[in-house]
Design an enzyme around this catalytic site. Structure first.
Site, short mmCIF file in Angstrom:
data_model
loop_
_atom_site.label_atom_id
_atom_site.label_comp_id
_atom_site.label_asym_id
_atom_site.label_seq_id
_atom_site.Cartn_x
_atom_site.Cartn_y
_atom_site.Cartn_z
N ASP A 201 16.37 13.11 28.26
CA ASP A 201 16.98 13.26 29.59
C ASP A 201 16.28 12.23 30.49
OD1 ASP A 201 18.91 15.05 31.21
OD2 ASP A 201 17.12 15.13 32.42
N LYS B 282 16.73 23.73 28.38
CA LYS B 282 16.29 22.49 29.04
C LYS B 282 14.79 22.56 29.21
CE LYS B 282 18.21 18.74 30.84
NZ LYS B 282 19.49 18.09 30.46
P1 NAD Z 1 17.37 7.64 33.18
O1 NAD Z 1 15.97 7.98 33.46
O2 NAD Z 1 17.68 6.76 32.03
O3 NAD Z 1 18.04 6.98 34.50
C1 NAD Z 1 18.01 7.59 35.76
C2 NAD Z 1 18.40 6.54 36.79
O4 NAD Z 1 18.53 7.16 38.06
C3 NAD Z 1 17.37 5.43 36.95
O5 NAD Z 1 18.07 4.20 37.11
C4 NAD Z 1 16.67 5.80 38.27
O6 NAD Z 1 16.11 4.70 38.93
C5 NAD Z 1 17.86 6.37 39.03
N1 NAD Z 1 17.44 7.19 40.17
C6 NAD Z 1 16.51 8.16 40.22
N2 NAD Z 1 16.45 8.65 41.47
C7 NAD Z 1 17.36 7.98 42.22
C8 NAD Z 1 17.75 8.02 43.56
N3 NAD Z 1 17.19 8.87 44.42
N4 NAD Z 1 18.73 7.17 43.97
C9 NAD Z 1 19.30 6.31 43.13
N5 NAD Z 1 18.97 6.23 41.82
C10 NAD Z 1 18.00 7.04 41.37
O7 NAD Z 1 18.13 9.03 33.07
P2 NAD Z 1 19.53 9.34 32.36
O8 NAD Z 1 19.25 9.86 31.02
O9 NAD Z 1 20.46 8.21 32.55
O10 NAD Z 1 19.99 10.59 33.24
C11 NAD Z 1 20.71 10.43 34.46
C12 NAD Z 1 21.50 11.70 34.72
O11 NAD Z 1 22.37 11.93 33.62
C13 NAD Z 1 20.65 12.97 34.86
O12 NAD Z 1 21.27 13.84 35.76
C14 NAD Z 1 20.71 13.56 33.46
O13 NAD Z 1 20.45 14.94 33.44
C15 NAD Z 1 22.14 13.23 33.11
N6 NAD Z 1 22.43 13.27 31.68
C16 NAD Z 1 21.78 12.44 30.81
C17 NAD Z 1 22.08 12.54 29.44
C18 NAD Z 1 21.45 11.63 28.43
O14 NAD Z 1 21.87 11.69 27.27
N7 NAD Z 1 20.51 10.77 28.78
C19 NAD Z 1 23.03 13.46 28.99
C20 NAD Z 1 23.69 14.27 29.92
C21 NAD Z 1 23.37 14.16 31.26
#
Ligand code: NAD
Length: 427
Positions: free
Chosen positions: A153, A113
């Site tokens: 991510d 990561k």
């Molecule tokens: P992203 O940046 O697209 O979205 C993140 C969202 O979370 C945004 O809407 C943001 O406003 C919101 N957010 C941030 N802080 C917040 C808070 N305190 N309260 C409420 N909402 C809040 O990111 P993503 O890629 O969707 O990732 C989200 C989660 O999913 C992370 O934990 C990431 O590690 C996990 N994840 C993502 C992927 C991927 O392929 N993108 C894969 C596996 C896991």
């Protein structure tokens, strides 16, 4: 467990939390201590300071990390995060979870990561591009298509990956360049991305929820759900679950929470959010205080934002049947115990959000073979991988009376253990 023990758990940093999770599973399967010793720290922790020229002409120094936890099963694999709170303990935890996630889904990858500590919302597109390129260049041969393969991510996306790929390819001898396309996954389709990668994390979450519903004989067409975070994982999970007829009652981002008793039209909200980046101006739902989000009664809660969101402070408010962890590490150990004691089911993150890395693997294979698979093929393969992993976890859980999380880590550990017992260590 006493309330003192609960609050001790609550104060663990994210890496300690990840270690405690897999150590519970290690105890269940009586893991050889020497394997636990190897897994207890990442193989490499890379920290880089690199300069970027800002639009103002000023030069700023940024801090970036890449942590490579383990590669016994294959090249390190894991996302790159841009966020002001990126910290070494967080990156170590996320890299550790990747090791277990890939093992659980039967992918030939290990765990890694990375992240850069800054707020992309405060930077122009040009600044983000220069930062991404400079970080990639600084990582140099610490990444590579057969060694360590980043992906998107939080706050990174397909465009970020294209800049990384282009920078890496341009640093490679011309005759070898094209074979370097697989240095990152989650790219746009035009430069070697896979169909279905954008929605993959949300799609994997919904395949898990489908399997949970099938086992519980629960009708998803009548279900209600709430989603924390409306980014990549949260918006896609919401959209795909809504296609079953389930109703989204509330969602939020870091600034606002919105609610509708009748259900939010997810496609309309996606269009609105893409255009405005603002949930609060979506007319067909009411704005509620952020803290109220957790109190909305629904069948399913999908945390899809950041880690440590479901804590002792709010877990008592939660009134759902299932927590489907699309985010990584959204539930503290103490909150997890409360969910367990209240009989609320949990689909743990290393299973629930594995769709992303799974389609990343498909992209990597397509790049290696110069192939392009259609969406039906990607979805079919993803569904098989995710649902098979779900069933492996369910079997372990019921045969050994474990929590879903410990069962998921145990299934993954068995695979890692087998590899170590067969390979042993050099020399
Ligand atoms: P992203 O940046 O697209 O979205 C993140 C969202 O979370 C945004 O809407 C943001 O406003 C919101 N957010 C941030 N802080 C917040 C808070 N305190 N309260 C409420 N909402 C809040 O990111 P993503 O890629 O969707 O990732 C989200 C989660 O999913 C992370 O934990 C990431 O590690 C996990 N994840 C993502 C992927 C991927 O392929 N993108 C894969 C596996 C896991």
């Amino acid at each position: 467990m006493t309330s003192d023990a609960h609050s001790d758990n609550e104060s663990l940093n994210l890496y300690e939390m990840a270690v405690a999770q897999w150590r519970s599973a290690a105890a269940e399967i009586s893991l050889e201590p020497w394997i636990a010793t190897i897994l207890s720290q990442p193989k490499n922790e890379i920290m880089i300071h690199f300069p970027v020229r800002m639009d103002s002409g000023e030069y700023r120094l940024f801090k970036g990390y890449r942590v490579q936890h383990n590669n016994i099963l294959g090249p390190y694999k894991g996302g790159i995060r841009f966020h002001p709170n990126v910290h070494i303990d967080e990156v170590k935890a996320l890299a550790t979870w990747m090791t277990f996630k890939c093992a659980l889904i039967h992918l030939p990858f290990g765990g890694g990561k990375g992240g850069v500590q800054f707020d992309p919302k405060q930077c122009s597109r040009g600044e983000q591009m220069r930062l991404t390129r400079r970080f990639t260049h600084a990582l140099g041969n610490n990444i590579g298509p057969e060694y360590d393969i980043p992906a998107p991510d939080v706050n990174t996306n397909a465009q970020t990956m294209v800049w990384m790929m282009d920078t890496y390819m341009n640093s490679t001898a011309a005759h070898n360049r094209d074979s370097m396309r697989g240095v990152v996954t989650g790219k746009t389709l035009e430069v070697g991305g896979s169909e279905g990668r954008d929605k993959a994390t949300g799609q994997g979450t919904v395949y898990c929820i489908e399997e949970w519903a099938a086992q519980k004989k629960f009708d998803l067409s009548k279900a209600t759900f709430i989603t924390q975070g409306f980014g990549n994982a949260g918006s896609w999970a919401s959209s795909l679950l809504a296609r079953h007829g389930s109703r989204l009652l509330a969602t939020c981002n870091s600034r606002h929470a919105i609610y509708s008793e009748r259900g939010i039209d997810v496609e309309a909200l996606r269009l609105h959010y893409d255009r405005t980046d603002d949930l609060s101006t979506f007319r067909a739902a009411q704005v509620i205080p952020l803290a109220e989000f957790w109190k909305i009664k629904a069948d399913i809660l999908i945390p899809a934002a950041l880690e440590r969101q479901l804590t002792l402070a709010n877990v008592g408010d939660v009134e759902v049947k299932l927590v489907a962890e699309a985010a990584n590490g959204p539930t503290t150990l103490a909150a997890d115990e409360v969910l367990e004691s209240r009989g609320i089911d949990v689909i743990p993150d290393i299973l629930c959000n594995a769709g992303g890395v799974c389609v990343s693997y498909f992209e990597w294979v397509q790049n290696k073979k110069s192939e392009h698979w259609d969406l039906e093929e990607v979805d079919r393969k993803l569904e098989t991988k995710i649902k098979n992993a779900f069933r492996r976890v369910s079997t372990w859980k019921s045969e050994r009376n474990l929590s879903s999380r410990t069962a998921a880590f145990a299934v993954a550990l068995e695979r890692i253990r087998a590899a170590y017992l067969q390979r042993e260590i050099f020399p």
